[in-house]
Design a protein around this motif. Structure first.
Motif, PDB file in Angstrom:
ATOM      1  N   ALA A  89       0.827  -1.204   0.000  1.00 57.59           N
ATOM      2  CA  ALA A  89       0.000   0.000   0.000  1.00 57.59           C
ATOM      3  C   ALA A  89       0.862   1.254   0.000  1.00 57.59           C
ATOM      4  CB  ALA A  89      -0.931  -0.001   1.207  1.00 57.59           C
ATOM      5  N   ASP A  90       2.043   1.171   0.646  1.00 56.20           N
ATOM      6  CA  ASP A  90       2.918   2.339   0.753  1.00 56.20           C
ATOM      7  C   ASP A  90       3.921   2.452  -0.385  1.00 56.20           C
ATOM      8  OD1 ASP A  90       1.638   2.886   3.117  1.00 56.20           O
ATOM      9  OD2 ASP A  90       3.181   1.963   4.383  1.00 56.20           O
ATOM     10  N   GLY A  91       4.191   1.336  -1.079  1.00 58.80           N
ATOM     11  CA  GLY A  91       5.325   1.313  -1.994  1.00 58.80           C
ATOM     12  C   GLY A  91       5.013   1.577  -3.448  1.00 58.80           C
ATOM     13  N   GLY A  92       3.755   1.507  -3.862  1.00 61.32           N
ATOM     14  CA  GLY A  92       3.420   1.752  -5.255  1.00 61.32           C
ATOM     15  C   GLY A  92       3.898   0.642  -6.182  1.00 61.32           C
ATOM     16  N   ASP A  93       4.261   1.034  -7.425  1.00 61.78           N
ATOM     17  CA  ASP A  93       4.616   0.059  -8.448  1.00 61.78           C
ATOM     18  C   ASP A  93       5.869  -0.740  -8.103  1.00 61.78           C
ATOM     19  OD1 ASP A  93       2.441   0.811  -9.890  1.00 61.78           O
ATOM     20  OD2 ASP A  93       3.532   1.993 -11.393  1.00 61.78           O
ATOM     21  N   LYS A  94       6.783  -0.169  -7.335  1.00 61.61           N
ATOM     22  CA  LYS A  94       8.034  -0.873  -7.042  1.00 61.61           C
ATOM     23  C   LYS A  94       7.811  -2.097  -6.155  1.00 61.61           C
ATOM     24  CE  LYS A  94       9.555   1.642  -2.889  1.00 61.61           C
ATOM     25  NZ  LYS A  94      10.639   2.432  -2.278  1.00 61.61           N
ATOM     26  N   LEU A 309      -3.156 -18.569   2.636  1.00 58.69           N
ATOM     27  CA  LEU A 309      -3.760 -17.385   3.241  1.00 58.69           C
ATOM     28  C   LEU A 309      -3.329 -16.089   2.563  1.00 58.69           C
ATOM     29  CD1 LEU A 309      -3.494 -18.261   7.054  1.00 58.69           C
ATOM     30  CD2 LEU A 309      -5.462 -18.528   5.544  1.00 58.69           C
ATOM     31  N   THR A 310      -2.089 -16.054   2.070  1.00 61.37           N
ATOM     32  CA  THR A 310      -1.576 -14.816   1.483  1.00 61.37           C
ATOM     33  C   THR A 310      -2.253 -14.499   0.155  1.00 61.37           C
ATOM     34  OG1 THR A 310       0.582 -15.101   2.536  1.00 61.37           O
ATOM     35  CG2 THR A 310       0.481 -13.641   0.638  1.00 61.37           C
ATOM     36  N   ILE A 311      -2.364 -15.489  -0.726  1.00 51.24           N
ATOM     37  CA  ILE A 311      -2.940 -15.225  -2.054  1.00 51.24           C
ATOM     38  C   ILE A 311      -4.385 -14.724  -1.945  1.00 51.24           C
ATOM     39  CG2 ILE A 311      -3.554 -16.237  -4.276  1.00 51.24           C
ATOM     40  CD1 ILE A 311      -0.541 -15.747  -3.773  1.00 51.24           C
ATOM     41  N   PRO A 312      -5.269 -15.369  -1.145  1.00 49.84           N
ATOM     42  CA  PRO A 312      -6.614 -14.801  -1.004  1.00 49.84           C
ATOM     43  C   PRO A 312      -6.610 -13.395  -0.413  1.00 49.84           C
ATOM     44  CG  PRO A 312      -6.588 -17.075  -0.258  1.00 49.84           C
ATOM     45  CD  PRO A 312      -5.160 -16.688  -0.476  1.00 49.84           C
ATOM     46  N   ALA A 313      -5.733 -13.156   0.573  1.00 49.74           N
ATOM     47  CA  ALA A 313      -5.684 -11.822   1.178  1.00 49.74           C
ATOM     48  C   ALA A 313      -5.209 -10.779   0.171  1.00 49.74           C
ATOM     49  CB  ALA A 313      -4.764 -11.842   2.395  1.00 49.74           C
ATOM     50  N   ILE A 314      -4.200 -11.120  -0.622  1.00 46.53           N
ATOM     51  CA  ILE A 314      -3.713 -10.177  -1.631  1.00 46.53           C
ATOM     52  C   ILE A 314      -4.765  -9.960  -2.712  1.00 46.53           C
ATOM     53  CG2 ILE A 314      -1.964  -9.815  -3.401  1.00 46.53           C
ATOM     54  CD1 ILE A 314      -0.978  -9.419  -0.548  1.00 46.53           C
ATOM     55  N   ALA A 315      -5.481 -11.032  -3.067  1.00 44.83           N
ATOM     56  CA  ALA A 315      -6.549 -10.894  -4.060  1.00 44.83           C
ATOM     57  C   ALA A 315      -7.615  -9.918  -3.569  1.00 44.83           C
ATOM     58  CB  ALA A 315      -7.167 -12.263  -4.352  1.00 44.83           C
ATOM     59  N   LEU A 316      -7.953 -10.025  -2.286  1.00 45.78           N
ATOM     60  CA  LEU A 316      -8.939  -9.105  -1.722  1.00 45.78           C
ATOM     61  C   LEU A 316      -8.386  -7.691  -1.649  1.00 45.78           C
ATOM     62  CD1 LEU A 316     -11.763  -8.918  -0.419  1.00 45.78           C
ATOM     63  CD2 LEU A 316     -10.674  -9.369   1.792  1.00 45.78           C
ATOM     64  N   SER A 318      -6.210  -6.367  -3.522  1.00 48.17           N
ATOM     65  CA  SER A 318      -5.976  -5.781  -4.842  1.00 48.17           C
ATOM     66  C   SER A 318      -7.145  -4.918  -5.294  1.00 48.17           C
ATOM     67  CB  SER A 318      -5.716  -6.886  -5.870  1.00 48.17           C
ATOM     68  OG  SER A 318      -6.865  -7.702  -6.044  1.00 48.17           O
ATOM     69  N   ILE A 319      -8.279  -5.040  -4.619  1.00 48.60           N
ATOM     70  CA  ILE A 319      -9.437  -4.206  -4.960  1.00 48.60           C
ATOM     71  C   ILE A 319      -9.112  -2.736  -4.749  1.00 48.60           C
ATOM     72  CG2 ILE A 319     -11.827  -3.664  -4.340  1.00 48.60           C
ATOM     73  CD1 ILE A 319     -12.188  -6.591  -3.570  1.00 48.60           C
ATOM     74  N   TRP A 320      -8.358  -2.433  -3.677  1.00 51.42           N
ATOM     75  CA  TRP A 320      -8.029  -1.034  -3.416  1.00 51.42           C
ATOM     76  C   TRP A 320      -6.546  -0.709  -3.610  1.00 51.42           C
ATOM     77  CZ3 TRP A 320      -9.056  -4.374   0.702  1.00 51.42           C
ATOM     78  CH2 TRP A 320      -8.031  -4.575   1.604  1.00 51.42           C
ATOM     79  N   LEU A 321      -5.700  -1.724  -3.801  1.00 52.80           N
ATOM     80  CA  LEU A 321      -4.295  -1.453  -4.067  1.00 52.80           C
ATOM     81  C   LEU A 321      -4.124  -0.991  -5.511  1.00 52.80           C
ATOM     82  CD1 LEU A 321      -2.480  -4.470  -2.340  1.00 52.80           C
ATOM     83  CD2 LEU A 321      -2.537  -2.102  -1.563  1.00 52.80           C
ATOM     84  N   SER A 322      -3.351   0.066  -5.694  1.00 52.65           N
ATOM     85  CA  SER A 322      -3.091   0.551  -7.046  1.00 52.65           C
ATOM     86  C   SER A 322      -1.865  -0.149  -7.618  1.00 52.65           C
ATOM     87  CB  SER A 322      -2.856   2.067  -7.020  1.00 52.65           C
ATOM     88  OG  SER A 322      -1.742   2.385  -6.200  1.00 52.65           O
ATOM     89  N   GLY A 323      -1.802  -0.198  -8.927  1.00 53.88           N
ATOM     90  CA  GLY A 323      -0.652  -0.797  -9.575  1.00 53.88           C
ATOM     91  C   GLY A 323      -0.859  -2.273  -9.867  1.00 53.88           C
ATOM     92  N   PRO A 324       0.041  -2.861 -10.645  1.00 52.55           N
ATOM     93  CA  PRO A 324      -0.088  -4.271 -11.026  1.00 52.55           C
ATOM     94  C   PRO A 324       0.249  -5.203  -9.863  1.00 52.55           C
ATOM     95  CG  PRO A 324       1.973  -3.375 -11.859  1.00 52.55           C
ATOM     96  CD  PRO A 324       1.225  -2.225 -11.244  1.00 52.55           C
ATOM     97  N   LEU A 325      -0.199  -6.448  -9.992  1.00 53.05           N
ATOM     98  CA  LEU A 325       0.111  -7.483  -9.012  1.00 53.05           C
ATOM     99  C   LEU A 325       0.815  -8.616  -9.757  1.00 53.05           C
ATOM    100  CD1 LEU A 325      -0.102  -8.721  -6.186  1.00 53.05           C
ATOM    101  CD2 LEU A 325      -2.360  -9.590  -6.817  1.00 53.05           C
ATOM    102  N   LEU A 326       2.129  -8.659  -9.666  1.00 56.54           N
ATOM    103  CA  LEU A 326       2.929  -9.645 -10.383  1.00 56.54           C
ATOM    104  C   LEU A 326       3.097 -10.882  -9.511  1.00 56.54           C
ATOM    105  CD1 LEU A 326       5.718  -7.284 -11.826  1.00 56.54           C
ATOM    106  CD2 LEU A 326       3.474  -7.861 -12.798  1.00 56.54           C
TER     107      LEU A 326
END
Length: 375
Positions: A89-94, A309-316, A318-326
């Motif tokens: 959330a704090d780091g952006g695209d990097k 647990l991490t993948i479902p949490a990151i998927a959720l 990602s709704i408000w996180l900006s930038g791509p999810l690699l």
């Protein structure tokens, strides 16, 4: 043993250290720390790790295996997820690949580092480390499936450019991860619980040189419910302090990584190493007590929880996180993952391992760490 007068639990270092580490977290959160403050926070971090191991063992002794290993694995993973989401959330695209880098690092550290060290310790003590191949093999199969679905497939899907999932694919991966994790927990704790219990080898009989303390710990009366609940609460406090203090010093780590010219993926490796320290120490102590199965429960349970647990949490998130999810791994990491699965299957199949198997896993981990620094 005779009864001894106990000190007040409120003065015990295992109570004080997590509280002090949490106070350090409160005062360091969101601030640019000078050098001496970074050192102090790092010391609090180390103390919180040791306290977390102690309280995890108290809880494990109360609830028995495999529930004790499960509690520590889930607690650490929940905090790991919180750290990843906060940094993304704090780091952006990097930080687009931070979740992938951290989860894959956790898989390599658990399946090669914790497993390898545990087998080495168990084999050094008894020449051969003995464990249950049914339970450990099922756990490995779950790890391999989760890692392939979540970290390998995104590299080859075509709905979106780059190693990314589309929204529908990410949703499927999250649901499948949760379903597999829930199924594994049900098998481990209910339906086939005996597959995950330590193997009773009977090799402690007649061994008195320096091992009385281990046997006394193994056969000591379980802690009271009140003591176990206190330790559970302090375990959570210690884990929050571990990850929070790690986040407090992470800007210093990121700056050092950048100045050294190292890849950004090294940050994920460092995060995984810090977060998995409590489980590593707990696994080594279990192996020293001839409880190699407990060590493997910790290792594979942590890997499963980390992905499941991490993948479902990151998927959720990602709704408000900006930038791509690699999420997709590169070719080198896929080779290392395949090597880990093959080597692990050959290690677990006999239910017995020597120093050689432990050494092979350590070398695979060393190769991963070296290539993370020098890709």
């Amino acid at each position: 043993m005779g009864t001894t007068k106990r000190r007040s639990p409120l003065t015990d270092w295992t109570v004080l250290v997590p509280v002090v580490a949490l106070v350090a977290l409160v005062f360091s959160w969101g601030r640019d720390l000078p050098g001496f403050a970074v050192v102090l926070v790092a010391l609090c971090l180390a103390g919180a790790v040791l306290a977390a191991v102690h309280h995890a063992e108290v809880v494990a002794h109360r609830v028995g295996e495999p529930f004790g290993s499960l509690i520590l694995a889930v607690a650490v993973t929940v905090i790991e997820v919180a750290l990843i989401v906060t940094l993304m959330a704090d780091g952006g695209d990097k930080t687009a690949s931070l979740a992938r880098d951290t989860v894959f690092a956790a898989v390599m550290i658990t399946c090669n580092g914790i497993v390898g060290v545990s087998l080495l310790v168990g084999a050094l003590r008894n020449r051969v480390a003995v464990f249950n191949p049914e339970g450990s093999g099922a756990a490995l199969a779950t790890v391999a499936t989760l890692a392939t679905l979540s970290l390998v497939l995104p590299t080859f899907t075509t709905s979106k450019p780059g190693p990314e999932f589309s929204t529908a694919q990410l949703t499927f991966a999250a649901v499948a991860s949760l379903a597999l994790y829930g199924l594994f927990v049900a098998v481990q704790t209910v339906r086939h619980r005996n597959y995950f219990l330590p193997v009773d080898t009977g090799r402690d009989a007649g061994r008195d040189n320096g091992r009385q303390d281990d046997r006394q710990d193994d056969h000591a009366e379980p802690p009271t419910a009140r003591a176990a609940l206190l330790s559970l609460g302090l375990l959570l406090v210690a884990l929050v302090a571990v990850v929070g203090d790690a986040k407090a010093v992470s800007p210093t780590i990121e700056t050092a990584v950048a100045k050294a010219g190292l890849p950004q993926a090294v940050v994920g490796v460092i995060i995984a190493l810090l977060v998995l320290l409590p489980e590593t120490l707990a696994a080594v102590r279990a192996a020293r007590r001839d409880r190699v199965q407990t060590s493997l429960n910790l290792a594979y349970g942590s890997a499963i929880a980390s992905i499941g647990l991490t993948i479902p949490a990151i998927a959720l998130a990602s709704i408000w996180l900006s930038g791509p999810l690699l999420l997709g791994l590169g070719a080198v990491h896929m080779v290392l993952l395949a090597l880990t699965v093959v080597v692990s299957a050959l290690t677990l199949a006999p239910g017995r391992a020597t120093l050689l198997q432990g050494g092979v896993h350590i070398v695979v981990l060393a190769a991963y760490l070296f290539l993370a620094v020098s890709p």
